[in-house]
Design a protein around this motif. Structure first.
Motif, PDB file in Angstrom:
ATOM      1  N   TYR A  65      -0.191  -0.497 -10.586  1.00  0.00           N
ATOM      2  CA  TYR A  65       0.709  -1.386 -11.177  1.00  0.00           C
ATOM      3  C   TYR A  65       1.866  -1.732 -10.357  1.00  0.00           C
ATOM      4  N   GLY A  66       2.335  -0.637  -9.438  1.00  0.00           N
ATOM      5  CA  GLY A  66       3.400  -0.824  -8.493  1.00  0.00           C
ATOM      6  C   GLY A  66       3.156  -1.866  -7.446  1.00  0.00           C
ATOM      7  N   TYR A  67       1.654  -2.018  -6.899  1.00  0.00           N
ATOM      8  CA  TYR A  67       1.357  -2.642  -5.819  1.00  0.00           C
ATOM      9  C   TYR A  67       1.249  -4.289  -6.347  1.00  0.00           C
ATOM     10  N   ILE A  68       0.674  -4.260  -7.543  1.00  0.00           N
ATOM     11  CA  ILE A  68       0.369  -5.626  -7.913  1.00  0.00           C
ATOM     12  C   ILE A  68       1.822  -6.281  -8.492  1.00  0.00           C
ATOM     13  N   SER A  69       2.659  -5.641  -9.219  1.00  0.00           N
ATOM     14  CA  SER A  69       3.908  -6.227  -9.557  1.00  0.00           C
ATOM     15  C   SER A  69       4.858  -6.463  -8.452  1.00  0.00           C
ATOM     16  N   LYS A  70       4.857  -5.911  -7.555  1.00  0.00           N
ATOM     17  CA  LYS A  70       6.032  -5.965  -6.450  1.00  0.00           C
ATOM     18  C   LYS A  70       5.377  -6.735  -5.358  1.00  0.00           C
ATOM     19  N   SER A  71       4.040  -7.518  -5.443  1.00  0.00           N
ATOM     20  CA  SER A  71       3.755  -8.381  -4.376  1.00  0.00           C
ATOM     21  C   SER A  71       4.035  -9.761  -4.731  1.00  0.00           C
ATOM     22  N   LYS A  72       4.414 -10.336  -3.424  1.00  0.00           N
ATOM     23  CA  LYS A  72       5.047 -11.702  -3.548  1.00  0.00           C
ATOM     24  C   LYS A  72       3.777 -12.693  -3.498  1.00  0.00           C
ATOM     25  N   HIS A  73       2.563 -12.076  -3.594  1.00  0.00           N
ATOM     26  CA  HIS A  73       1.424 -13.175  -3.646  1.00  0.00           C
ATOM     27  C   HIS A  73       0.550 -12.574  -4.621  1.00  0.00           C
ATOM     28  N   SER A  74      -0.422 -13.580  -4.849  1.00  0.00           N
ATOM     29  CA  SER A  74      -1.657 -13.136  -5.554  1.00  0.00           C
ATOM     30  C   SER A  74      -2.744 -12.766  -4.685  1.00  0.00           C
ATOM     31  N   PHE A  75      -3.838 -12.061  -5.087  1.00  0.00           N
ATOM     32  CA  PHE A  75      -4.655 -12.021  -4.055  1.00  0.00           C
ATOM     33  C   PHE A  75      -5.941 -12.221  -4.546  1.00  0.00           C
ATOM     34  N   MET A  76      -6.314 -13.461  -3.743  1.00  0.00           N
ATOM     35  CA  MET A  76      -7.599 -14.324  -3.822  1.00  0.00           C
ATOM     36  C   MET A  76      -8.074 -14.589  -2.490  1.00  0.00           C
ATOM     37  N   GLY A  77      -9.250 -14.461  -2.158  1.00  0.00           N
ATOM     38  CA  GLY A  77      -9.615 -14.590  -0.825  1.00  0.00           C
ATOM     39  C   GLY A  77      -9.931 -16.029  -0.806  1.00  0.00           C
ATOM     40  N   SER A  78      -9.427 -16.734   0.398  1.00  0.00           N
ATOM     41  CA  SER A  78      -9.296 -18.285   0.482  1.00  0.00           C
ATOM     42  C   SER A  78      -9.512 -18.493   2.058  1.00  0.00           C
ATOM     43  N   PHE A  79     -10.656 -18.809   2.775  1.00  0.00           N
ATOM     44  CA  PHE A  79     -10.398 -19.103   4.040  1.00  0.00           C
ATOM     45  C   PHE A  79     -11.494 -20.213   4.495  1.00  0.00           C
ATOM     46  N   ILE A 120      -5.291 -25.789  -2.794  1.00  0.00           N
ATOM     47  CA  ILE A 120      -4.715 -27.223  -2.982  1.00  0.00           C
ATOM     48  C   ILE A 120      -3.362 -27.484  -3.398  1.00  0.00           C
ATOM     49  N   VAL A 121      -3.233 -26.753  -4.998  1.00  0.00           N
ATOM     50  CA  VAL A 121      -2.132 -26.873  -5.655  1.00  0.00           C
ATOM     51  C   VAL A 121      -1.091 -25.826  -5.557  1.00  0.00           C
ATOM     52  N   LYS A 122      -1.490 -24.768  -4.962  1.00  0.00           N
ATOM     53  CA  LYS A 122      -0.543 -23.696  -4.599  1.00  0.00           C
ATOM     54  C   LYS A 122      -0.706 -22.836  -3.436  1.00  0.00           C
ATOM     55  N   PRO A 123      -0.803 -23.259  -2.195  1.00  0.00           N
ATOM     56  CA  PRO A 123      -1.306 -22.615  -1.073  1.00  0.00           C
ATOM     57  C   PRO A 123      -0.270 -21.535  -0.668  1.00  0.00           C
ATOM     58  N   ALA A 124       1.001 -21.438  -0.802  1.00  0.00           N
ATOM     59  CA  ALA A 124       1.878 -20.348  -0.391  1.00  0.00           C
ATOM     60  C   ALA A 124       1.691 -19.176  -1.086  1.00  0.00           C
ATOM     61  N   ALA A 125       1.108 -19.565  -2.599  1.00  0.00           N
ATOM     62  CA  ALA A 125       0.949 -18.326  -3.546  1.00  0.00           C
ATOM     63  C   ALA A 125      -0.043 -17.236  -3.386  1.00  0.00           C
ATOM     64  N   LEU A 126      -0.944 -17.667  -2.481  1.00  0.00           N
ATOM     65  CA  LEU A 126      -2.136 -16.790  -2.413  1.00  0.00           C
ATOM     66  C   LEU A 126      -2.059 -15.977  -0.988  1.00  0.00           C
ATOM     67  N   ALA A 127      -2.535 -14.632  -1.287  1.00  0.00           N
ATOM     68  CA  ALA A 127      -2.476 -13.658   0.040  1.00  0.00           C
ATOM     69  C   ALA A 127      -3.732 -13.893   0.918  1.00  0.00           C
ATOM     70  N   ASN A 128      -4.529 -14.689   0.445  1.00  0.00           N
ATOM     71  CA  ASN A 128      -5.832 -14.957   1.283  1.00  0.00           C
ATOM     72  C   ASN A 128      -6.726 -13.852   1.614  1.00  0.00           C
ATOM     73  N   ARG A 129      -6.653 -12.900   0.709  1.00  0.00           N
ATOM     74  CA  ARG A 129      -7.522 -11.725   0.563  1.00  0.00           C
ATOM     75  C   ARG A 129      -7.617 -11.193  -0.750  1.00  0.00           C
TER      76      ARG A 129
END
Length: 464
Positions: A298-312, A384-393
């Motif tokens: 819970y702490g790891y996810i709630s304190k993160s500034k990004h969402s975790f989706m692989g995208s490369f 495309i719609v929100k690139p800065a929101a992804l942690a790319n992993r």
């Protein structure tokens, strides 16, 4: 047995001149000079006790008059007799001589008692049947949620902020996605909102690791929700006390590599969005396990500034090689992305996914095997719609080291401390702009044979 007596008058006070005592006779329940049946007379005597032989003599004469049917006026002798009996510990119940009413009352009361018992039995049967069908939580919630104390107005926000009482519904996908796409335009909430993690299980069948997830979630009920998309009914597997009980959403067949699997993921997101308190959404499979305790997750996810989706951007045949030029102009080759199917997104990105009508038709029509849409649709669209929101992993560790179209599967022989040391601390990544060795919170694939050793090792290695 109480003596039976007819008394005329509501109250009499008698004073004995020969004894320093007073006798008060009061009648309660009489509405006329003539007392009705079951009227009680209470005697209170203050003073010395009268000789018992006098009371017996007077009482015998009084009883003879009563049996003859004559009305008896309350005389001093009669009062003395009853006063003695009261002082000896007896309370007299005085009733009138109209026996017709005396018999009618018990019959009416008996009928009323029978009716009440029949109603009670019927109510209990209906209640037990309802609880058995809907579950105790649903029944209790539905009853308490409709109660409004006197003088209070119902909260108009309740229908917006309270999660659905039942996950099963008859909405179509179009109706569901439309409803789930609604979002408040103000960031602050006019109520005490506790953000929750929605654990969304996309399964082909049962949940073999349910006992492990039960242990993880135990005691954190206010901070999580559970949703199951399964091709078979899973409600019968779990007791009422389980976190998985009646948590299955309306499901359809989902085929690996086809758009139907993305439909299932959007269905999970949409149902979870109906609970306004769900802030983070984690997609899991039946072969996933947690690697840390709930507090850490819970702490790891709630304190993160990004969402975790692989995208490369993969320039090879399994990346850009799957791109179809017919997807232009909505999606260009440069925007084409690839990533893991297992993701975590925040509420804002989840709404983007369920409300999308621009990219979805392109992927459905032009990304078919050997273009595996579950690896491209979400990563490309959100880039495309929100690139800065992804942690790319991704937060879910998968082992592709053995090669092939599917990742490695781990069973009972693999579960030991060295194994977890490798998968929990064997990588380095970035978290909120800083390097960290905690890169994964979940792992797959595990076979059902791994459950027992996982339960044994969890307290020491996984800390729950």
């Amino acid at each position: 047995m109480p003596q039976r007596l007819v008394v005329i008058g509501r109250k009499a006070t008698i004073v004995s001149p020969s004894r320093s005592a007073s006798l008060v006779v009061s009648v309660s329940g009489a509405s006329s000079p003539t007392l009705h049946c079951q009227t009680q007379i209470y005697l209170m005597v203050i003073g010395h006790q009268y000789p018992p032989f006098i009371a017996r003599l007077l009482h015998s004469s009084l009883l003879q008059k009563f049996r003859s049917g004559r009305a008896v006026q309350p005389s001093i002798a009669e009062m003395l007799s009853r006063a003695v009996q009261l002082e000896e510990g007896k309370e007299l119940l005085v009733t009138c001589g109209r026996t017709g009413l005396n018999k009618a009352f018990p019959i009416k009361r008996l009928l009323l008692l029978v009716f009440f018992l029949a109603f009670s039995v019927a109510f209990i049967i209906i209640t037990v049947s309802t609880i058995k069908y809907y579950g105790i939580n649903g029944v209790v919630t539905s009853v308490t949620s409709s109660f409004v104390p006197c003088g209070e107005k119902p909260n108009a926000l309740d229908k917006w902020i309270k999660p659905p009482l039942a996950l099963m519904h008859n909405m179509s996908d179009e109706e569901l996605l439309w409803l789930a796409s609604y979002t408040p335009q103000r960031k602050d909430y006019p109520f005490n909102r506790v953000p929750k993690i929605a654990f969304m299980f996309l399964t082909l069948g049962s949940l073999p690791f349910a006992p492990l997830w039960e242990r993880l979630l135990n005691g954190h009920e206010k901070h999580y929700s559970v949703y199951i998309h399964s091709q078979v009914s899973s409600s019968v597997e779990f007791p009422v006390s389980s976190v998985f009980y009646r948590r299955q959403i309306p499901s359809q067949v989902a085929e690996w590599g086809r758009m139907s699997i993305c439909d299932a993921e959007r269905r999970l997101l949409a149902n979870a969005l109906l609970d306004i308190s769900n802030e983070w959404f984690v997609l899991l499979s039946e072969s996933c396990i947690p690697l840390y305790n709930f507090t850490t997750i819970y702490g790891y996810i709630s304190k993160s500034k990004h969402s975790f989706m692989g995208s490369f951007d993969d320039p090879g045949p399994y990346g850009r090689g799957r791109y179809n030029g017919n997807m232009s102009p909505e999606v260009s080759t440069e925007e084409w992305r690839k990533g893991s199917q297992w993701f975590e997104v925040n509420r804002e990105l989840a709404v983007y996914v369920v409300k999308d009508t621009l990219y979805y038709p392109k992927f459905k029509e032009f990304c078919t095997p050997a273009c595996y849409v579950d690896e491209h649709y979400f990563p490309t669209m959100l880039t495309i719609v929100k690139p800065a929101a992804l942690a790319n992993r991704s937060l879910t560790r998968v082992d592709w080291s053995r090669g092939g179209a599917h990742p490695a599967t781990f069973g009972e022989p693999d579960i030991n401390e060295d194994f977890f040391a490798r998968i929990m601390k064997g990588d380095n990544c970035t978290y909120n702009g800083e390097n960290t060795s905690i890169c994964y919170l979940f792992a797959r694939k595990f076979s059902p044979s791994a459950l027992e050793p996982l339960i044994q090792i969890a307290p020491k290695i996984l800390c729950f």
